[in-house]
Motif scaffolding. Structure first.
Motif, PDB file in Angstrom:
ATOM      1  N   LEU A  83       0.827  -1.207   0.000  1.00 48.45           N
ATOM      2  CA  LEU A  83       0.000   0.000   0.000  1.00 48.45           C
ATOM      3  C   LEU A  83       0.862   1.258   0.000  1.00 48.45           C
ATOM      4  O   LEU A  83       0.532   2.242  -0.668  1.00 48.45           O
ATOM      5  CB  LEU A  83      -0.952  -0.005   1.197  1.00 48.45           C
ATOM      6  CG  LEU A  83      -2.041  -1.077   1.167  1.00 48.45           C
ATOM      7  CD1 LEU A  83      -2.871  -1.024   2.435  1.00 48.45           C
ATOM      8  CD2 LEU A  83      -2.910  -0.917  -0.059  1.00 48.45           C
ATOM      9  N   ALA A  84       1.966   1.247   0.730  1.00 50.44           N
ATOM     10  CA  ALA A  84       2.875   2.395   0.723  1.00 50.44           C
ATOM     11  C   ALA A  84       3.505   2.567  -0.654  1.00 50.44           C
ATOM     12  O   ALA A  84       3.705   3.706  -1.111  1.00 50.44           O
ATOM     13  CB  ALA A  84       3.959   2.213   1.778  1.00 50.44           C
ATOM     14  N   GLN A  85       3.803   1.466  -1.327  1.00 54.23           N
ATOM     15  CA  GLN A  85       4.341   1.551  -2.681  1.00 54.23           C
ATOM     16  C   GLN A  85       3.320   2.195  -3.619  1.00 54.23           C
ATOM     17  O   GLN A  85       3.656   3.080  -4.408  1.00 54.23           O
ATOM     18  CB  GLN A  85       4.684   0.158  -3.209  1.00 54.23           C
ATOM     19  CG  GLN A  85       5.825  -0.528  -2.511  1.00 54.23           C
ATOM     20  CD  GLN A  85       5.985  -1.962  -2.982  1.00 54.23           C
ATOM     21  OE1 GLN A  85       5.760  -2.260  -4.148  1.00 54.23           O
ATOM     22  NE2 GLN A  85       6.348  -2.843  -2.065  1.00 54.23           N
ATOM     23  N   LEU A  86       2.060   1.744  -3.520  1.00 56.44           N
ATOM     24  CA  LEU A  86       1.015   2.306  -4.368  1.00 56.44           C
ATOM     25  C   LEU A  86       0.821   3.789  -4.084  1.00 56.44           C
ATOM     26  O   LEU A  86       0.618   4.577  -5.013  1.00 56.44           O
ATOM     27  CB  LEU A  86      -0.293   1.544  -4.181  1.00 56.44           C
ATOM     28  CG  LEU A  86      -0.322   0.128  -4.732  1.00 56.44           C
ATOM     29  CD1 LEU A  86      -1.630  -0.561  -4.365  1.00 56.44           C
ATOM     30  CD2 LEU A  86      -0.125   0.131  -6.228  1.00 56.44           C
ATOM     31  N   ALA A  87       0.881   4.167  -2.804  1.00 54.37           N
ATOM     32  CA  ALA A  87       0.742   5.578  -2.456  1.00 54.37           C
ATOM     33  C   ALA A  87       1.879   6.391  -3.061  1.00 54.37           C
ATOM     34  O   ALA A  87       1.666   7.504  -3.563  1.00 54.37           O
ATOM     35  CB  ALA A  87       0.715   5.738  -0.939  1.00 54.37           C
ATOM     36  N   GLY A  88       3.076   5.859  -3.042  1.00 53.51           N
ATOM     37  CA  GLY A  88       4.212   6.536  -3.658  1.00 53.51           C
ATOM     38  C   GLY A  88       4.056   6.672  -5.163  1.00 53.51           C
ATOM     39  O   GLY A  88       4.356   7.719  -5.741  1.00 53.51           O
ATOM     40  N   TYR A  89       3.552   5.621  -5.810  1.00 49.53           N
ATOM     41  CA  TYR A  89       3.336   5.681  -7.254  1.00 49.53           C
ATOM     42  C   TYR A  89       2.271   6.715  -7.596  1.00 49.53           C
ATOM     43  O   TYR A  89       2.402   7.473  -8.555  1.00 49.53           O
ATOM     44  CB  TYR A  89       2.934   4.318  -7.819  1.00 49.53           C
ATOM     45  CG  TYR A  89       3.980   3.245  -7.670  1.00 49.53           C
ATOM     46  CD1 TYR A  89       5.332   3.528  -7.810  1.00 49.53           C
ATOM     47  CD2 TYR A  89       3.635   1.931  -7.394  1.00 49.53           C
ATOM     48  CE1 TYR A  89       6.300   2.547  -7.674  1.00 49.53           C
ATOM     49  CE2 TYR A  89       4.588   0.940  -7.260  1.00 49.53           C
ATOM     50  CZ  TYR A  89       5.921   1.259  -7.399  1.00 49.53           C
ATOM     51  OH  TYR A  89       6.865   0.272  -7.275  1.00 49.53           O
ATOM     52  N   LEU A  90       1.194   6.738  -6.805  1.00 53.16           N
ATOM     53  CA  LEU A  90       0.128   7.703  -7.058  1.00 53.16           C
ATOM     54  C   LEU A  90       0.616   9.131  -6.829  1.00 53.16           C
ATOM     55  O   LEU A  90       0.254  10.046  -7.580  1.00 53.16           O
ATOM     56  CB  LEU A  90      -1.084   7.403  -6.174  1.00 53.16           C
ATOM     57  CG  LEU A  90      -1.859   6.136  -6.537  1.00 53.16           C
ATOM     58  CD1 LEU A  90      -2.957   5.868  -5.529  1.00 53.16           C
ATOM     59  CD2 LEU A  90      -2.439   6.245  -7.932  1.00 53.16           C
ATOM     60  N   ALA A  91       1.440   9.331  -5.817  1.00 57.02           N
ATOM     61  CA  ALA A  91       2.001  10.662  -5.559  1.00 57.02           C
ATOM     62  C   ALA A  91       2.896  11.086  -6.714  1.00 57.02           C
ATOM     63  O   ALA A  91       2.852  12.250  -7.155  1.00 57.02           O
ATOM     64  CB  ALA A  91       2.771  10.664  -4.246  1.00 57.02           C
ATOM     65  N   ALA A  92       3.679  10.172  -7.237  1.00 53.46           N
ATOM     66  CA  ALA A  92       4.562  10.489  -8.365  1.00 53.46           C
ATOM     67  C   ALA A  92       3.739  10.829  -9.606  1.00 53.46           C
ATOM     68  O   ALA A  92       4.050  11.781 -10.335  1.00 53.46           O
ATOM     69  CB  ALA A  92       5.498   9.327  -8.644  1.00 53.46           C
ATOM     70  N   LEU A  93       2.682  10.070  -9.844  1.00 47.13           N
ATOM     71  CA  LEU A  93       1.832  10.353 -11.011  1.00 47.13           C
ATOM     72  C   LEU A  93       1.098  11.675 -10.861  1.00 47.13           C
ATOM     73  O   LEU A  93       0.991  12.438 -11.826  1.00 47.13           O
ATOM     74  CB  LEU A  93       0.823   9.225 -11.217  1.00 47.13           C
ATOM     75  CG  LEU A  93       1.363   7.935 -11.807  1.00 47.13           C
ATOM     76  CD1 LEU A  93       0.285   6.865 -11.831  1.00 47.13           C
ATOM     77  CD2 LEU A  93       1.907   8.173 -13.200  1.00 47.13           C
ATOM     78  N   SER A  94       0.609  11.965  -9.672  1.00 47.82           N
ATOM     79  CA  SER A  94      -0.108  13.224  -9.473  1.00 47.82           C
ATOM     80  C   SER A  94       0.833  14.418  -9.617  1.00 47.82           C
ATOM     81  O   SER A  94       0.442  15.458 -10.137  1.00 47.82           O
ATOM     82  CB  SER A  94      -0.820  13.244  -8.119  1.00 47.82           C
ATOM     83  OG  SER A  94       0.134  13.245  -7.071  1.00 47.82           O
ATOM     84  N   SER A  95       2.066  14.290  -9.165  1.00 50.60           N
ATOM     85  CA  SER A  95       3.016  15.390  -9.332  1.00 50.60           C
ATOM     86  C   SER A  95       3.426  15.528 -10.799  1.00 50.60           C
ATOM     87  O   SER A  95       3.691  16.628 -11.273  1.00 50.60           O
ATOM     88  CB  SER A  95       4.251  15.183  -8.449  1.00 50.60           C
ATOM     89  OG  SER A  95       5.010  14.090  -8.917  1.00 50.60           O
ATOM     90  N   LEU A  96       3.460  14.420 -11.522  1.00 52.54           N
ATOM     91  CA  LEU A  96       3.823  14.472 -12.939  1.00 52.54           C
ATOM     92  C   LEU A  96       2.750  15.159 -13.751  1.00 52.54           C
ATOM     93  O   LEU A  96       3.028  16.006 -14.591  1.00 52.54           O
ATOM     94  CB  LEU A  96       4.047  13.044 -13.464  1.00 52.54           C
ATOM     95  CG  LEU A  96       4.424  12.896 -14.928  1.00 52.54           C
ATOM     96  CD1 LEU A  96       5.797  13.481 -15.173  1.00 52.54           C
ATOM     97  CD2 LEU A  96       4.380  11.440 -15.332  1.00 52.54           C
TER      98      LEU A  96
END
Length: 73
Positions: free
Chosen positions: A57-70
């Protein structure tokens, strides 16, 4: 002698049965592919968790944060 109308009806019925079997076969293949991809994803998540110490879940949160910042810029 075979009635042509009855022969057409039987042929149409047989074609429907063949199409139904083919559709079921494609559905089973799609489910098998989906299951295999899910297992690959889960395995990748567990390997990354072992390497980084972050849960899935922490990995998914990190991926979503990276996508939202992109896409947020």
């Amino acid at each position: 002698m075979v009635d042509p109308v009855e022969a057409k009806r039987l042929a149409a019925q047989q074609m429907q049965e063949i199409r139904a079997r083919e559709k079921l076969k494609r559905r089973r293949q799609a489910e098998a592919i989906n299951g295999a991809l899910a297992m690959i994803g889960l395995t990748a998540g567990l390997v990354i968790e072992g390497q980084t110490g972050k849960g899935i879940l922490a990995q998914l949160a990190g991926y979503l944060a990276a996508l939202s910042s992109l896409f947020g810029q």
